[in-house]
Design a protein around this motif. Sequence first.
Motif, short mmCIF file in Angstrom:
data_model
loop_
_atom_site.label_atom_id
_atom_site.label_comp_id
_atom_site.label_asym_id
_atom_site.label_seq_id
_atom_site.Cartn_x
_atom_site.Cartn_y
_atom_site.Cartn_z
N ARG A 1 -46.11 29.32 -42.75
CA ARG A 1 -44.64 29.30 -42.75
C ARG A 1 -44.12 27.98 -43.32
N ALA A 2 -44.73 26.84 -42.91
CA ALA A 2 -44.32 25.54 -43.44
C ALA A 2 -44.54 25.48 -44.95
N LEU A 3 -45.68 26.08 -45.38
CA LEU A 3 -45.97 26.09 -46.81
C LEU A 3 -44.94 26.92 -47.57
N ARG A 4 -44.60 28.08 -47.01
CA ARG A 4 -43.59 28.92 -47.67
C ARG A 4 -42.23 28.20 -47.73
N GLU A 5 -41.87 27.52 -46.62
CA GLU A 5 -40.59 26.78 -46.61
C GLU A 5 -40.64 25.64 -47.62
N ALA A 6 -41.79 24.96 -47.71
CA ALA A 6 -41.91 23.87 -48.67
C ALA A 6 -41.78 24.41 -50.09
N GLU A 7 -42.44 25.55 -50.33
CA GLU A 7 -42.34 26.15 -51.66
C GLU A 7 -40.90 26.57 -51.95
N HIS A 8 -40.24 27.08 -50.91
CA HIS A 8 -38.85 27.50 -51.09
C HIS A 8 -37.97 26.28 -51.42
N ARG A 9 -38.19 25.19 -50.68
CA ARG A 9 -37.41 23.97 -50.94
C ARG A 9 -37.72 23.45 -52.35
N TYR A 10 -38.99 23.47 -52.71
CA TYR A 10 -39.36 22.99 -54.03
C TYR A 10 -38.67 23.81 -55.12
N HIS A 11 -38.71 25.15 -54.96
CA HIS A 11 -38.09 26.00 -55.97
C HIS A 11 -36.57 25.81 -55.99
N ALA A 12 -35.99 25.61 -54.80
CA ALA A 12 -34.54 25.37 -54.76
C ALA A 12 -34.21 24.07 -55.48
N LEU A 13 -35.02 23.03 -55.19
CA LEU A 13 -34.81 21.75 -55.86
C LEU A 13 -35.06 21.88 -57.36
N PHE A 14 -36.10 22.62 -57.70
CA PHE A 14 -36.46 22.82 -59.09
C PHE A 14 -35.33 23.51 -59.86
N ASP A 15 -34.77 24.55 -59.23
CA ASP A 15 -33.72 25.32 -59.91
C ASP A 15 -32.37 24.61 -59.90
N GLN A 16 -32.10 23.84 -58.85
CA GLN A 16 -30.78 23.23 -58.71
C GLN A 16 -30.74 21.79 -59.22
N ALA A 17 -31.85 21.27 -59.68
CA ALA A 17 -31.87 19.87 -60.15
C ALA A 17 -30.89 19.68 -61.31
N HIS A 18 -30.22 18.53 -61.30
CA HIS A 18 -29.28 18.22 -62.38
C HIS A 18 -30.02 17.94 -63.69
N VAL B 1 -39.53 15.54 -66.81
CA VAL B 1 -38.15 15.56 -66.31
C VAL B 1 -37.27 14.93 -67.39
N VAL B 2 -36.31 15.71 -67.89
CA VAL B 2 -35.51 15.29 -69.04
C VAL B 2 -34.05 15.21 -68.63
N ARG B 3 -33.41 14.13 -68.99
CA ARG B 3 -31.99 13.93 -68.66
C ARG B 3 -31.20 13.73 -69.95
N ASP B 4 -30.10 14.49 -70.06
CA ASP B 4 -29.21 14.35 -71.21
C ASP B 4 -28.40 13.07 -71.05
N ILE B 5 -28.55 12.14 -72.00
CA ILE B 5 -27.84 10.86 -71.90
C ILE B 5 -26.81 10.72 -73.02
N SER B 6 -26.31 11.87 -73.50
CA SER B 6 -25.32 11.81 -74.57
C SER B 6 -24.07 11.06 -74.13
N GLU B 7 -23.57 11.39 -72.92
CA GLU B 7 -22.35 10.72 -72.44
C GLU B 7 -22.60 9.24 -72.23
N ARG B 8 -23.79 8.91 -71.71
CA ARG B 8 -24.09 7.49 -71.49
C ARG B 8 -24.16 6.74 -72.81
N LYS B 9 -24.80 7.40 -73.81
CA LYS B 9 -24.89 6.77 -75.12
C LYS B 9 -23.51 6.58 -75.74
N GLN B 10 -22.65 7.60 -75.56
CA GLN B 10 -21.29 7.48 -76.08
C GLN B 10 -20.55 6.36 -75.37
N ALA B 11 -20.76 6.29 -74.02
CA ALA B 11 -20.10 5.22 -73.25
C ALA B 11 -20.63 3.86 -73.68
N GLU B 12 -21.96 3.77 -73.91
CA GLU B 12 -22.53 2.50 -74.35
C GLU B 12 -22.00 2.10 -75.72
#
Length: 639
Positions: free
Chosen positions: A142-159, A254-265
Motif C-alpha cells: 500500500r505504501a509503495l502504491r501511494e508512493a507511486e501515486h504521489r510520484y506520478h502526481a508530481l510527475f504529471d503536475q510538475a511545472h 528535467v527541462v525548464r523554459d527560461i524564455s521569460e527569464r532570458k527576456q527579463a535578463e
Amino acid sequence: MIGKRYRHHLVESEDRYRTLVDALSEGVILLMRDGTITAANAAAERILGVSVDQLMGRASGDPAWQAIREDGSPFPEMEHPSIVALRTGRPSTGVIMGVLTTDHLRRWISINARPLLPPGDPLPYAAVTSFVDVTEARERERALREAEHRYHALFDQAHDAVFILSLEGRHLEANRRASEMAGYTVEELQNLGMHELSAEQEESIQVRARLLKGEVFPTYERLFRRKDGTVIPVEINVEAVRGVDGRPLHIQSVVRDISERKQAEQALRESEARHRALLSAVPDLVFRVRRDGICLDLHANNISELIAPPDQLLGRNMSEFLPPERFSRFQELVELTLETGREHSYEYALPMGGETRHFEGRIVLSSADEVLFIARNITDRKQAQQSEFELVLEKERITLLRQFVEKASHEFRTPLTLINSAAYAMSHYDDAEKRLMREEQINMQVTRITRLLDMMLLMTRLKSAAVRSYTPVDIGTIMDLSCGQMIALEDKPPQLRYERPLMALPHVMGSHADLIEALRQILQNGLQFTPSDGTVTVSAGTDDGFVWIEVRDTGQGISKEHLPYIFASFWRQDDAHTTPGIGLGLPIARTIVEMHGGRIDVESEVGVGSVFRIILPALPKGALQPPAPSLNGRSAPIF
C-alpha cells in the motif's frame, strides 16, 4: 507383537509430523468435516492471537473473526477456503482475508486449504488449512502504491518538463508539461530521440556519452526545438539513474523554459545600459551608502570632485573622510530618509585642494538599509549668487549713499544759507552791534555743521567693515560718565535724575566708548525734547541674562504714526526740519546697541513723554569669551 510394533511406529511418525508442523512459520489448523478446528500449531496461535485451547472446537466461519475481503466487505462463511475444500473436495489457494484478533487488531492472512480424502471416498473427512501473516507486506504494498501515486502526481503536475530516456537517448516517458513545451503529444514523444528536440545536437550527444561514463553535470542551458520549429532557451538538469549495482538504468532530464527569464535578463541589461549611459552623462557624484555610513559603490565622472580616490572610499566609512559636523548632519538625514522613505536634501561646503567647494546633497531611499547620496558641485552657482548678492548689496549701498548724500546736502544747505545771508548782511552793516549778532549766527551755524560732520563720520565708522575688539564693560561706569557729560554740556538742562542700582550690575562685552556714545545720544534726545521744568530719569537693572538701561522723560512725546521712523537717518517730525536736532542721534544709538547684540525698545505718549530702554546681553559670571564681532553695522550672534 506386530500390532504393538505398528502402534509404536505410528506414535513416532505422529511425533515427527507434529514436531515438523510446530516448527513451521506458517499457521496450520486441522478442520473436521463439520467445520470445527481440532488441531493447530504454534504459528497459528501467534498469527491469530489466540491459544490452541481457544481454537479447539471453534468454527472457521465463526462471526467473532469478523472476516472481511480486501475491499472491506464481509467475507461469507461458505466462501471460506476451508469450507470450500470440505464442500468440493478441491484445494483453495491464495485467498486474502482480514480477521480481527482478540487484541482487536486487524490481521491480513493469505490462506491455502487442502482437503483430506479417505481411500475410495470422494468426500473429505477433514481439511488442512495453512496461512501466513501478510499484514506488513500488505502495508508495504500500500505504501509503495501511494508512493507511486504521489510520484506520478508530481510527475504529471510538475511545472518543469520531465523526460525519461533510454540509455540510447529514446524517450520512454514524458509528463504533461513536457508535451506542452515541445508541442508534441506524449505518444509522439515516445517515438522521438533526444537529438530531435535539441537545437544543439552535437552537444546533447556528448552530454549523453559523458553521463554514461559516470560524469555528473551541473545545471546547464541549451536551445530547445519545438514541433513548430521555434527555438526556445531552456535550463536542463540531467542525470543517469542507476540501479543498486551501479549500472545505469535510464536517463532522467528535467527541462525548464527560461524564455521569460532570458527576456527579463535582456531587458535588465538594456535597462542597465540605458541607466549607465544616463549616469555617465550626469555630472553628479553618486554614492550607495549603508545605514552605518559604509560606502558600497560610487560613480564619479570627475574624480577631482571626490574628497578621496575611489579605491580609498569603497568599503570605508564616510566618517573617515568628512569633518565630524558634516558627517553628523549626513548621518542624521540618512536615518530620517530610512525611517520616512522621503527624499531629503541639504547644502554643505568642504575644504578641497586649498579652496572651499560647495555641494548640494540629496539622499534617496535605495533599500531597507541603504540610501543613494547624490552630490552636485554648486561652487560656481554659489559664486554667481555671491557675486549677484554683492552686486545687489553694492546697488543698495549706492542707493543708501545717494539718499544719505541727498539728506546730508539738505542738512548742510540750511546752515550754509544762513551763513551766506549773515555774511552778506555783515558786509552791508555799519552798526557794530548788528555785525556782532550776524557773527554769532555764523558761528552757531558753523558749530552745527561741525557737529553734523562729526556725527556723519561717527555713523560712517560704525557702518564700516572693521572687526571690533570688545572687552568687559561696567554698565554703572557707562551711566556715570554719560550722565556727567550731559550735565556738564547743558546750560539749563531739565532735571536729570540718575537712579543708580543698589547692587552691582553684570558686565557686558563691548566697546566702552561706543556704549557711552549710545547712551549719550539717547540722553541728549530726551533732554532736547523735555522742557526745562521737566525731568529725565535714568535707571538700570538686570533680567533673565540681560542688562537694561532705561531713559524716561516727561517731554512732548512721539505720536504713534511717527514712532516707526524715529531711528531713520535725518528723520524729523516735520518736513521743514524746524524740529531741533540733526536726525542722526537715535540711528547712531541703535546701530551701536545692535552691534553689541542688543536692542532698543521705545514707548511714547504725546503730552506725557517717552521711555527708551537699552537691552544688552549680560556677560555670564566668570565668562571671558567676548561676543562675535560685528561687520557692516550688522550684529553677529553672541555666544
